[in-house]
Design a protein around this motif. Structure first.
Motif: not given
Length: 465
Positions: A232-243
């Motif tokens: 919830r607190r990450l940028s779009y690119n970081d969300q993609h990496k986390l996914d």
């Protein structure tokens, strides 16, 4: 994994001298039921697609109050099982800008992904894992086939709209953002595949096979729970990496689940406890007869029968059927040979509009055939349909204008008790990602992230609403 999806392993395995974590067995597998309790069959998910939208006046019910008795012409074939259906108006599709010139490449590819292809990589497949494959990834380890993908005919039409990869025209299932899943169009091949799977499937580790460490599950729970909060607190690119990271973690979890499930069966068998996957009172598997000739209704019915058989025998718990493809399809048995796509651009001409309505009603009738057959097959304390959620729909609302504000969807089956049927929700507000996420959640499939454009759960669909 959320704790409310776990079963007390001491209750399930008391006296067997084993200590096994047994998640999901209430909904994901037939096991020997404790005394005084009924069997609980697994829940299956089926998706059936038709392109180009509908004629709205012919499709949408007139009111929620009279839904069960006053059906529009396009739904008349559902009358015998309308109380087993749930409809909702107000489900919007994926906004397709900046790919606005590619409505037919996107109507199918976004249907189960609720995601727009990557506009920066148009000639490559890069979209999202589809809802059916999210489900297959979670429950596929418990069946011989993780999922079954069917289609009425191969897609041969080429348009290259907006420079998008041609695979977007013919695929709605994506195993990963870059891996489309091809659909089988030959019913004989499908039947052979099902029988082969039943013959060689159902194996797995025997008693004495290496067991997973329960500590691994605890660690996975901590990792996944923390990752959801972090996302919830990450940028779009970081969300993609986390996914991408979560996909790897979930893959490990699914392997552990499948091993534990099969170890549990082996332990029960070793103790002399039957783990038969059917009640004696359940309806026997249906007979499949491959039709001769090329009549479309017979062809589609055999594909529906194959879906029923696959679910009835627990060969798979996830099936997707592309009943028709976005271009080049005609329906001569309806009395005309016009291509489906061409008549959808009717410009309000009554003759063409009537043909679109007949095509839509024809496709709905094939769905009606399948769910009626499921409703007539006893399973556990109810019917096969009671233990399924079957979804019929299209990736466009209106093929004439390519609108996507009110996509047509029909749900059938109670999903093991998760959905409340016999209703038309005329004022619902949500998008197709919300709908897909709600369906998966209602049958116990946890989601690490929203499906595509989803923003919420449509709780009004569920039994408790």
């Amino acid at each position: 994994m959320e704790k409310n999806w776990l079963i007390d392993r001491r209750t399930c395995l008391r006296g067997l001298g084993a200590s096994l974590a047994l998640p999901l067995l209430e909904t994901m597998g037939w096991a020997e039921a404790p005394k005084g309790m009924a069997y609980k069959p697994p829940v299956r998910l089926g998706f059936m697609y038709m392109p180009h939208g509908v004629v709205m006046d012919d499709f949408w019910p007139k009111s929620s109050e009279n839904f069960l008795t006053d059906l529009p012409p396009g739904l008349e074939s559902l009358r015998p099982v309308i109380d087993q259906c749930l409809m909702m108006k107000g489900i919007s599709g994926v906004p397709i800008a900046p790919l606005s010139g590619a409505p037919h490449a996107l109507e199918l590819s976004t249907w189960l992904t609720a995601t727009l292809p990557d506009a920066n990589r148009r000639n490559q497949i890069h979209i999202a894992t589809s809802a059916d494959q999210i489900a297959a990834n979670y429950v596929g380890g418990f069946t011989a086939l993780p999922s079954l993908e069917l289609a009425t005919m191969p897609q041969t039409h080429k348009e290259n709209q907006e420079g998008l990869n041609e695979a977007y025209y013919s695929h709605c299932s994506f195993r990963s953002p870059t891996q489309p899943v091809p659909a089988e169009t030959n019913p004989r091949s499908v039947l052979n595949r099902l029988f082969k799977s039943q013959a060689v499937g159902g194996g797995g580790p025997k008693a004495g096979a290496p067991q997973s460490d329960p500590l691994e599950r605890v660690m996975l729970d901590l990792v996944l729970g923390g990752a959801r909060d972090l996302r919830r607190r990450l940028s779009y690119n970081d969300q993609h990496k986390l996914d991408e990271y979560l996909d790897c973690v979930r893959a490990l979890e699914r392997r552990i689940l499948a091993i534990e499930y099969r170890q549990k069966d082996a332990a029960l068998e070793a103790a002399g406890v039957s783990v038969a996957k059917r009640n004696a009172s359940d309806a026997p598997p249906i007979e499949i007869k491959i039709p001769e000739g090329d009549k479309r209704s017979e062809y589609m019915k055999i594909m529906c029968d194959l879906t029923v058989l696959a679910f009835q025998t627990d060969t798979t718990r996830v099936s997707t059927y592309i009943g028709s493809t976005p271009n080049g399809v005609s329906y001569p048995e309806l009395g005309f040979t016009d291509e489906h796509h061409s008549v959808t651009h009717h410009n309000n001409q009554a003759e063409k509009s009537d043909k679109v309505a007949k095509i839509s009603a024809f496709n709905v009738s094939q769905f009606a055939y399948m769910i009626q057959r499921m409703h007539g097959l006893k399973e556990g304390e109810g019917t096969l349909l009671d233990n399924c959620i079957m979804m019929w729909g299209s990736g466009l609302e209106d093929g004439n204008k390519h609108t996507r504000e009110n996509l047509p969807f029909i749900l059938a089956g109670k999903g093991g008790g998760g959905l409340k049927t016999g209703r038309f929700l005329s004022g619902i507000s949500g998008n197709q990602g919300d709908l897909l996420g709600t369906i998966l959640t209602s049958v116990g499939i946890p989601l690490d992230r929203p499906i595509g454009i989803a923003t919420k759960q449509l709780t009004e669909l569920m039994t408790a609403s």
